[in-house]
Every structure is written in C-alpha cells, then in structure tokens.
Design a protein around this motif. Structure first.
Motif, mmCIF file in Angstrom:
data_model
loop_
_atom_site.group_PDB
_atom_site.id
_atom_site.type_symbol
_atom_site.label_atom_id
_atom_site.label_comp_id
_atom_site.label_asym_id
_atom_site.label_seq_id
_atom_site.Cartn_x
_atom_site.Cartn_y
_atom_site.Cartn_z
ATOM 1 N N ARG A 86 0.841 -1.197 0.000
ATOM 2 C CA ARG A 86 0.000 0.000 0.000
ATOM 3 C C ARG A 86 0.875 1.246 0.000
ATOM 4 N NH1 ARG A 86 -4.273 -0.270 4.711
ATOM 5 N NH2 ARG A 86 -3.652 1.914 4.944
ATOM 6 N N ASP A 88 0.268 4.351 0.828
ATOM 7 C CA ASP A 88 0.242 5.237 1.994
ATOM 8 C C ASP A 88 1.091 4.656 3.125
ATOM 9 O OD1 ASP A 88 -2.657 4.455 3.985
ATOM 10 O OD2 ASP A 88 -1.775 3.227 2.391
ATOM 11 N N ASP B 183 -2.526 -3.501 -4.951
ATOM 12 C CA ASP B 183 -2.967 -3.018 -3.635
ATOM 13 C C ASP B 183 -3.607 -1.635 -3.641
ATOM 14 O OD1 ASP B 183 0.039 -4.519 -2.813
ATOM 15 O OD2 ASP B 183 -1.884 -5.237 -2.021
ATOM 16 N N CYS B 184 -3.268 -0.802 -4.620
ATOM 17 C CA CYS B 184 -3.698 0.597 -4.520
ATOM 18 C C CYS B 184 -3.532 1.294 -5.865
ATOM 19 C CB CYS B 184 -2.863 1.336 -3.471
ATOM 20 S SG CYS B 184 -1.115 1.454 -3.914
ATOM 21 N N ILE B 186 -2.519 5.471 -7.356
ATOM 22 C CA ILE B 186 -2.119 6.829 -6.985
ATOM 23 C C ILE B 186 -2.245 7.746 -8.196
ATOM 24 C CG2 ILE B 186 -0.423 5.821 -5.382
ATOM 25 C CD1 ILE B 186 1.807 7.160 -6.976
ATOM 26 N N HIS B 206 -8.958 2.614 2.752
ATOM 27 C CA HIS B 206 -7.727 3.266 3.191
ATOM 28 C C HIS B 206 -7.244 4.252 2.138
ATOM 29 C CE1 HIS B 206 -7.651 0.134 6.205
ATOM 30 N NE2 HIS B 206 -7.795 -0.744 5.232
ATOM 31 N N ILE B 210 -0.256 12.805 0.098
ATOM 32 C CA ILE B 210 1.173 12.875 0.372
ATOM 33 C C ILE B 210 1.857 13.976 -0.416
ATOM 34 C CG2 ILE B 210 3.313 11.529 0.260
ATOM 35 C CD1 ILE B 210 0.783 9.196 0.415
ATOM 36 N N ILE B 262 1.887 13.795 7.560
ATOM 37 C CA ILE B 262 1.363 13.493 6.230
ATOM 38 C C ILE B 262 0.134 12.628 6.455
ATOM 39 C CG2 ILE B 262 3.608 13.700 5.080
ATOM 40 C CD1 ILE B 262 3.774 10.697 4.923
ATOM 41 N N THR B 264 -1.738 9.569 6.113
ATOM 42 C CA THR B 264 -1.715 8.169 5.696
ATOM 43 C C THR B 264 -2.649 7.374 6.594
ATOM 44 O OG1 THR B 264 0.113 7.569 7.164
ATOM 45 C CG2 THR B 264 0.697 8.360 4.970
ATOM 46 N N SER B 265 -3.040 6.185 6.142
ATOM 47 C CA SER B 265 -4.018 5.364 6.867
ATOM 48 C C SER B 265 -5.268 6.160 7.197
ATOM 49 C CB SER B 265 -3.420 4.769 8.149
ATOM 50 O OG SER B 265 -2.380 3.876 7.824
ATOM 51 N N ILE B 282 -0.003 13.908 -3.807
ATOM 52 C CA ILE B 282 -0.303 12.588 -4.366
ATOM 53 C C ILE B 282 -1.474 12.025 -3.563
ATOM 54 C CG2 ILE B 282 0.515 10.206 -4.603
ATOM 55 C CD1 ILE B 282 1.877 11.873 -6.617
ATOM 56 N N THR B 284 -3.714 8.685 -2.772
ATOM 57 C CA THR B 284 -3.667 7.239 -2.901
ATOM 58 C C THR B 284 -4.876 6.621 -2.219
ATOM 59 O OG1 THR B 284 -2.376 5.220 -2.514
ATOM 60 C CG2 THR B 284 -2.240 6.909 -0.822
#
Lengths: 197, 291
Positions: A86, A88, B183-184, B186, B206, B210, B262, B264-265, B282, B284
């Motif tokens: 992932r 992030d 997984d993701c 961006i 999630h 960023i 930043i 995240t999560s 960015i 994501t």
C-alpha cells in the motif's frame, strides 16, 4: 523464513528465528502465530490503544527511547517489508526516516535499499559492490534542493537543483568505491541490490 | 468573517474504469466519454490487467513490460488457451530502451504487427516518460481532453524507478495519469485545481494525501475520517458538526510535510472526497481484494 533456507526441518528453522519483541496493533498477526512466539519467549507488546502512529513508528520509537545518544551513532536499524504494498504505508514508513533523522535506519526490499541523507551532514557512502549497485538515485522527497553536489556517480551533480516536477536523480550508476553527497535538502538515497543466486 | 478562498477550476476524478460493468453506466461525473490508454511497465501484471486492457483504446508496453504481458496474461486467464490469449492481448506499440525485452518476445509481437519503437538513443528520460510523451503527442485519439492514462507496474520494485515514475506525474500535471498496483492506485492532485474524487465500490477504505515534492501549508479536505483544514465557516454547518460530535480540527491541522504530518491510513467516509491545497499532492487509495 523456512522457505528462504535450504533446511528440511521447518520446525527447527522456526525455533531458531524467534523475535525478541512483537509490537503493534495486533490486528494482523494470526492467533496461532502469536501463541507460538509467546510460548517461545517473545515479548508481545500490544499497542492497539495507540491509533496515532503506524506499527513501524511504534517499533522505532521503542528503539529510540531505549538507546542512548552515544549508542545511536553505532546502531543501525534494518527494516524489511516497509516498501511496496500500500502506497500510503510506504509513504508513512519513509516519513519515519525523516521523523527519526538522528538514527540510522535502512529500509530494504528484494530489489533495493533506501536511507535518508540529512542535510545537516556531508555523506560518505561506501559501496559494497559485491552485493549492491550499480543502479542508484537521489530524491528530494519532502522539499526541493537548491544545491546538491556528488562524487562517485556516473552522472554527478554539481551544485544542482533538484525537485519533483523538474530534475531528480534516477537510474544513476555508482562509478567508484565511495560516493559522496552534500546537499541543502534532506535526500533519500537508494541503491539496487544484486541478485545473489 | 473568513475571506473566501480564490475560485479554482474543478477537476473530477473517478476509478469507474475498474468496475466490471462499462464506465458509461456508472454514476461518476466523468464516466461518459473517457478514452483510456494503458501502459504496461516491467513488473508482474496486477489481477485486473485483462479488465483494463479491454477498456483501453490503445495499449503500449514499455520495454520489459512486453515480457510481463507475454508471461502473465495467460496466467490471469487460466481457463483459456495461452496462445489464443497472447494473440488477443497484443500491444499496439512497444517502446523504450529495448534492453529488457526478451528477443523472442520482441519477435513474437513484431510478427503480429506491433510497432516496435527503439528509443535507446535517448538516455535522458525514463521509459514511462517516453510512453506518456508518445501517447499525448503522437497518438490520434478522439476525446483527447478526456484521455486518461492507466499505468501498470510503476509502483514497487526498484525505488529509483518508482520515484522516476512519480516524477512523471509531476512533469505532466495537466494529464490524467493513474499508477495502479494490486494493492492501490495513486495520481497527482495539481495545486491549480479543486479536486472532487468520486469513490467507487472497488476502492477504499484506506487512503492518503502525500506532499512528495514540497510541503503544503494549507490543505482542506472533506469526506475523510480525519479531514484536514478549517471547519466550515457557515455557523449552521459548524453547529451540525458539534451535534454529531465530529472532531473539530484546530486551524493548524492543515499543513503537511515529510518530517511532520502526512495523511496516511486515512479512511474515506463519503461517496465524494474534495481536496484543496496550495501544493501538489499525491492521492492514494487502496483497492479492494475479491475473496
């Protein structure tokens, strides 16, 4: 771990590689895995009440707290599993390098390693050419660089500006046993790892 | 009364292209008329590669991406004859240094009519950069303003490649370019625009924002569990927030940087997320895995 060794007996391999501590949210670890390592003496440090920081942050915090300033200069924290997956998570793990810039922390994957080169220092990077290289790079993640100078690379920088949206140093090549880097910005250094077959 | 922020043009985003049914049937704002180009770089194909291939109007392999297409596409379609799959999933162009593509793979696609473009003389730009330039300048695509470039294999692997690929997003800020992995995904949110991201069922929860290139002093979001920026200035909305017991962030909870905060999560909480920032960010979001 068993799959990475040439051993036949998986129980013996498992018993040999026991972590001192298992730390974090405990929401991913399988119950039987937790039971196994707990019974082998691993300390289980349940930090699920703390939702403010990532698992890596918790681990690095613990090491940071329990290491004196003097010891920190000789301590190098090696991290596997922090890259890829992932995005992030990867970004948060890279941010750990910035948040704990007084520690030597190296993030490793099968393909490469990365470390932070804080702007407060001039850096001498000794290249272990039997295991790393030749591909390398320097990235002004977080803030641009107004002046970066290097030696030991195929395409050296001479008081060069670097920023995302303009020039960054990717697919560079190490050309000497020692690479030096001096910059007005924190930079991420990366070098490829050789396939040791 | 707080001053109103300058009015920026709105940029809408949607990942409807990942839905099993055709994008034009989705509710996303730009679902109609988008033209997709698919770029394949040199990493294992993600599980949804066949779906995106079918969506795309043009398909380009960057050098070793051709090896991945040749090897992995039959594996992603196990019920079908491998030769048949290879014939059907043939790229329009293979472009780049050509130092990674296997000779037999190059020959196979060349014999099938794929255009092979050798760019080894140009060492100044990455393979992805060359492909983006090619797609945006040379290809005759109707609906060019709705062109969306989907890239596989740009994340993970060698970190300098990943950084180079992220830099390409910053070098082409007015183009829609999305980097995808298993997984993701961006993409870049240029600071010149207000961003409206429509969240599809196949993505989330999630997510993160960023500031890779430079810190952000002012970012405001809506639709996330932990939003950034000042609370709404309208007193009615403010009262509603108090009643719902939502976290009220201090005016300082708005700047982001490496070495500091930043995002995240984070978690998407609404169907639509909006983002305004004084810096390129960015975005994501995780992709859901099927069982």
């Amino acid at each position: 771990m068993f799959q990475l060794t040439n051993e036949q007996d998986y129980e013996r391999v498992r018993n040999r590689y026991i972590p001192e501590i298992i730390e974090g949210d405990m929401d991913s670890i399988r119950p039987e895995v937790k039971r196994f390592y707990s019974s082998q003496g691993s300390q289980i440090s349940d930090k699920s009440h703390n939702q403010e920081t990532t698992d890596l942050h918790k681990c690095i915090s613990r090491i940071h707290r329990s290491t004196s300033d003097h010891e920190k200069t000789n301590l190098c924290v090696l991290v596997t599993g922090a890259l890829g997956g992932r995005f992030d998570h990867e970004a948060a793990n890279i941010n750990i390098l910035y948040l704990f810039s007084d520690m030597r922390i190296v993030l490793l994957s099968d393909d490469c390693l990365i470390r932070l080169l804080p702007k407060t220092h001039k850096h001498d990077i000794y290249i272990e050419s039997s295991v790393e290289g030749p591909h390398c790079g320097l990235f002004p993640v977080g803030a641009p660089s107004g002046s970066t100078t290097t030696t030991g690379l195929k395409w050296n920088l001479s008081e060069a500006k670097m920023r995302f949206g303009s020039m960054i140093s990717t697919s560079n090549i190490v050309h000497a046993e020692k690479v030096t880097v001096q910059s007005d910005a924190d930079l991420l250094w990366t070098i490829s790892l050789r396939n040791l077959t | 009364m707080a001053p109103t922020p300058p009015v920026r043009p709105v940029m809408s985003h949607s990942s409807a292209f990942l839905l099993p049914s055709p994008p034009s049937s989705s509710a996303a704002p730009d679902g109609d008329g988008d033209a997709y180009a698919l770029l394949v770089l040199n990493q294992r194909l993600p599980r949804f590669a066949p779906l995106l291939w079918d969506r795309a109007r043009v398909r380009v392999c960057a050098d070793g991406g051709a090896n991945r297409l040749f090897d992995d596409m039959p594996e992603l379609l196990p019920g079908q004859d491998p030769d048949e799959v290879r014939r059907r999933y043939k790229p329009d162009v293979i472009k780049g240094d050509l130092d990674s593509i296997r000779p037999e793979v190059k020959e196979y696609y060349s014999n099938m009519g794929t255009q092979i473009v050798d760019e080894s003389h140009d060492q100044d730009t990455t393979d992805l950069h060359k492909c983006i330039t090619f797609v945006t300048e040379k290809l005759a695509i109707p609906n060019r303003s709705n062109l969306c470039i989907l890239v596989l294999g740009a994340l993970g692997g060698r970190f300098d490649h990943e950084m180079g690929n992220i830099n390409v997003l910053h070098l082409f800020p007015t183009n829609r370019i999305i980097l995808l992995s298993d997984d993701c995904l961006i993409f870049l949110l240029p600071r010149t625009h207000t961003h409206n991201i429509h969240i599809e069922s196949i993505e989330g929860p999630h997510c993160g924002l960023i500031p890779i290139g430079a810190p952000s002093t002012t970012t405001t979001t809506t639709g996330l569990r932990w939003n950034l920026g000042k609370p709404p200035t309208s007193s009615i909305q403010y009262q509603q927030q108090l009643v719902l017991n939502l976290q009220i962030l201090s005016p300082d909870d708005t700047s982001m940087s490496f070495g500091g905060l930043i995002s995240t999560s984070n978690i998407v909480e609404e169907e639509s997320v909006t983002i305004n920032s004084d810096s390129d960010l960015i975005w994501t979001i995780s992709l859901r895995h099927h069982s």
